[in-house]
Design an enzyme around this catalytic site. Structure first.
Site, PDB file in Angstrom:
ATOM      1  N   ASP A  36      43.878  42.653  33.669  1.00 57.18           N
ATOM      2  CA  ASP A  36      42.652  42.624  34.465  1.00 57.18           C
ATOM      3  C   ASP A  36      42.168  41.175  34.587  1.00 57.18           C
ATOM      4  O   ASP A  36      42.831  40.243  34.125  1.00 57.18           O
ATOM      5  CB  ASP A  36      41.588  43.559  33.885  1.00 57.18           C
ATOM      6  CG  ASP A  36      41.051  43.116  32.534  1.00 57.18           C
ATOM      7  OD1 ASP A  36      41.693  42.269  31.880  1.00 57.18           O
ATOM      8  OD2 ASP A  36      39.983  43.618  32.121  1.00 57.18           O
ATOM      9  N   ASP A  69      39.879  39.136  33.299  1.00 59.18           N
ATOM     10  CA  ASP A  69      39.720  38.239  32.150  1.00 59.18           C
ATOM     11  C   ASP A  69      40.825  38.463  31.119  1.00 59.18           C
ATOM     12  O   ASP A  69      40.769  37.924  30.012  1.00 59.18           O
ATOM     13  CB  ASP A  69      38.332  38.373  31.519  1.00 59.18           C
ATOM     14  CG  ASP A  69      38.013  39.787  31.037  1.00 59.18           C
ATOM     15  OD1 ASP A  69      38.619  40.749  31.550  1.00 59.18           O
ATOM     16  OD2 ASP A  69      37.146  39.934  30.158  1.00 59.18           O
ATOM     17  N   SER A  82      34.976  40.128  34.373  1.00 62.74           N
ATOM     18  CA  SER A  82      36.171  40.959  34.224  1.00 62.74           C
ATOM     19  C   SER A  82      36.799  41.278  35.578  1.00 62.74           C
ATOM     20  O   SER A  82      37.278  40.391  36.260  1.00 62.74           O
ATOM     21  CB  SER A  82      35.823  42.218  33.438  1.00 62.74           C
ATOM     22  OG  SER A  82      36.983  42.967  33.178  1.00 62.74           O
ATOM     23  N   ASP A  88      41.755  40.771  29.133  1.00 68.59           N
ATOM     24  CA  ASP A  88      41.610  41.409  27.817  1.00 68.59           C
ATOM     25  C   ASP A  88      42.187  42.821  27.816  1.00 68.59           C
ATOM     26  O   ASP A  88      42.356  43.433  26.769  1.00 68.59           O
ATOM     27  CB  ASP A  88      40.154  41.400  27.326  1.00 68.59           C
ATOM     28  CG  ASP A  88      39.196  42.151  28.232  1.00 68.59           C
ATOM     29  OD1 ASP A  88      39.587  42.520  29.362  1.00 68.59           O
ATOM     30  OD2 ASP A  88      38.034  42.346  27.822  1.00 68.59           O
TER      31      ASP A  88
END
Length: 455
Positions: free
Chosen positions: A244, A246, A100, A248
Site C-alpha cells: 500500500d 506507506d 497510507s 506497511d
C-alpha cells in the site's frame, strides 16, 4: 491558518484529512508542539512519504517540536514501518507523515511513543488534540529559550539489515518476484531490502509519486491488483507482492496471479514464527481472520488469541500477552521482533523464505493454510446499524447448534460456518464477513444475512 475542525481530522489512531482545506503546515507545527509536550520527550524522530505535501508538513511539525526544546531527527522519505524501526532502534517517540492509501489530496500523521508503542485516542491522541484546539484559539506557546536541534539521518540501510537479520533468505532457491509498489514507499524500500538476495526482481510503479498515476495504492481492493496479476502470469513469476502507499501492508498473489488471502499469510507466518520460538507462544488474530489461523497455530504448538479488529487492539494485546506475532484480515502483520509494530515487508520476507525453502509453487504451499471458503468483506449502507444487528441476533438466537458472541459487532458460529457483522465507526455501514467449509454453505449463509441487513 485554516480554521480547523479537529473532530474531522483526528481519528481513532491517527490524524488524517485534506490538505490544505482541513489542515496545513501551521496546524502541523501545533501538532509538533503538542506531541512534544504530551510525550515529554527530549528527542523525537520524524519521517514522511512521497506525497507532495509531506515534506512541508513534516518540517513544520519538526519546527513545532524543536520550539519546545526537543531535538528532532528527520529520516526523510521512508515507509511507515521504517519510521517504526527508527522509533524502536533509537528508543524515541516518532511521527510519520502519510495518508497510507488515501487519494493524493489527503495527508496524515501516525504517531508513536518510544519503542514504536502506539499513540491512539486512549494513549495520548486525545490530549494532543485538546492542546492543538487550545492553541488554535489562544495562539501557539512561546518558543523556549534554547530550541532543540533538527538533524537528518538516513536509516534505510539499517532498517533493511534489521529485517534481513530476522529472516534468513541466503539459502533459498532463486525466485522471480514481481512487486507492485503502487508509486508508494515500497518503491523506495524494496530495492534496498532485496539487494543481494537470490531474487530476480520485476519492479512495477516504483517511481515515487503521491498523485498515484497508475492505480490507488490500496491492494485490498481487487481492481488495484489487476496489473500485478497480469504481470505475474506474463513473466511466469513465482510470486507477486503489492504494497500500500506507506508500505506497511503487503498483499500476495500466487504464480497463477490468484490472490492469497491475508488469513493464509497469517497462518503461514505464524507457523514459521512458532518454529523459531521452539513451537510455543501466543499468536494474535482478529475475529474476522479465517478459522484456518487458530487451527494452524494449535497444530504448531502455539496459543491463538482472538481480538477485536483494529491495530490499537492488536498492539495492546501483543504487549499484554507477550505474543510473538499477530495478523489481521486487512494484511497488517505485527511482530514481537519488530517492537510489536506492523511491517508488511517482514511478512513478505517470511513468505519468500517459505516459498524459496521448498520446491513447490506458492499455490500448493498456501493450500495447507487456506482451508475454508470466505466471502470477503461485504459493505452495506443501512439507516440504523443497531436495529439491523438486533434483527440478525433475533433470527439466529435459539437456533440449534448456534453460538453468538459480541466481542466486536455480532459473531454467529455453527459447526460448519461462521459470520461476523460489525458497524463501521465512520460511515453508516455494516460490514459482513462469512466463512464456511464449502462454497455452497458460505453462499447460503452470506445471502441469508445480507437479506436481513438490506431487507
Amino acid at each position: 491558518m485554516a480554521v480547523a475542525d479537529l473532530s474531522q481530522i483526528v481519528k481513532a489512531y491517527d490524524v488524517r484529512g485534506v490538505v490544505p482545506d482541513q489542515w496545513d503546515e501551521s496546524l502541523a507545527e501545533l501538532f509538533g508542539a503538542a506531541f512534544a509536550q504530551v510525550t515529554g520527550a527530549d528527542a523525537i524522530v520524524i519521517g514522511h512519504d512521497m506525497r507532495p505535501s509531506s515534506p512541508g508538513l513534516s518540517r513544520a511539525f519538526a519546527r513545532g517540536a524543536s520550539n519546545r526544546g526537543v531535538d528532532v531527527t528527520e529520516i526523510g522519505l521512508c515507509s511507515t514501518d521504517q519510521l517504526y524501526y527508527a522509533s524502536g532502534a533509537f528508543n524515541l517517540p516518532g511521527a510519520m507523515f502519510t495518508a497510507s492509501h488515501n487519494p493524493a489530496k489527503y495527508n496524515g500523521i501516525k504517531m508513536c511513543r518510544a519503542g514504536a508503542a502506539p499513540v491512539g485516542q486512549d494513549t495520548g491522541l486525545t490530549e494532543i488534540r485538546a492542546l492543538v484546539e487550545q492553541w488554535v484559539e489562544s495562539g501557539a506557546p512561546e518558543p523556549v529559550e534554547t530550541p532543540g536541534t533538527i538533524t537528518q539521518r538516513d536509516t534505510l540501510d539499517d532498517y533493511a539489515a534489521h529485517l534481513r537479520s530476522l529472516v534468513d533468505l541466503t539459502s533459498i532457491r532463486r525466485l522471480k518476484v514481481v512487486v507492485d509498489a503502487g508509486n508508494g514507499m515500497g518503491g523506495h524500500t524494496v530495492p534496498t531490502v532485496f539487494a543481494g538476495l537470490p531474487i530476480d526482481l520485476v519492479p512495477m510503479y516504483f517511481e515515487l509519486d503521491g498523485t498515484f498515476p497508475n492505480h490507488e495504492a490500496n491492494p485490498l481492493d481487487p481492481k488495484n491488483i489487476v496489473d500485478l496479476q497480469k504481470r505475474v502470469r506474463e513473466e511466469r513469476a513465482d510470486i507477486g507482492i503489492a504494497f500500500d502507499g506507506d508500505a506497511d501492508r503487503c498483499f500476495v498473489v500466487d504464480e497463477h496471479g490468484d490472490p492469497v488471502s491475508p488469513s493464509a499469510i497469517t497462518a503461514l507466518v505464524a507457523a514459521r514464527e512458532l518454529a523459531k520460538h521452539g513451537n510455543e507462544g501466543v499468536i494474535i488474530h482478529n475475529l474476522i481472520t479465517s478459522w484456518s489461523v487458530p487451527e494452524v497455530v494449535r497444530e504448531h504448538g502455539g496459543t491463538p488469541v482472538r481480538t477485536r479488529v483494529g491495530h490499537s487492539f492488536i498492539k495492546a494485546e501483543m504487549a499484554r500477552s507477550g505474543a510473538i506475532f499477530g495478523g489481521e484480515h486487512s494484511a497488517h502483520y505485527y511482530f514481537k521482533d519488530f517492537w510489536n509494530a506492523d511491517t508488511g515487508m517482514l511478512a513478505a520476507l517470511h513468505v519468500l523464505a517459505a516459498l524459496g525453502g521448498q520446491d513447490g509453487p506458492l499455490s500448493e504451499l498456501v493450500d495447507e493454510y487456506d482451508r475454508y471458503v470466505g466471502s470477503g468483506e461485504i459493505n452495506s449502507t443501512v439507516d440504523d446499524q443497531q436495529a439491523r444487528l438486533a434483527a440478525i441476533k433475533a433470527t439466529y438466537e435459539g437456533r440449534e447448534g448456534i453460538e453468538i458472541d459480541e466481542l466486536d459487532g455480532l459473531t454467529v458460529s455453527s459447526a460448519d460456518s461462521w459470520f461476523n457483522v460489525r458497524p463501521s465507526n465512520t460511515e453508516p455501514l455494516l460490514r459482513l464477513n462469512a466463512e464456511a467449509k464449502d462454497e455452497a454453505t458460505m453462499a447460503k449463509i452470506r445471502d441469508e444475512v445480507l437479506e436481513i441487513i438490506r431487507g
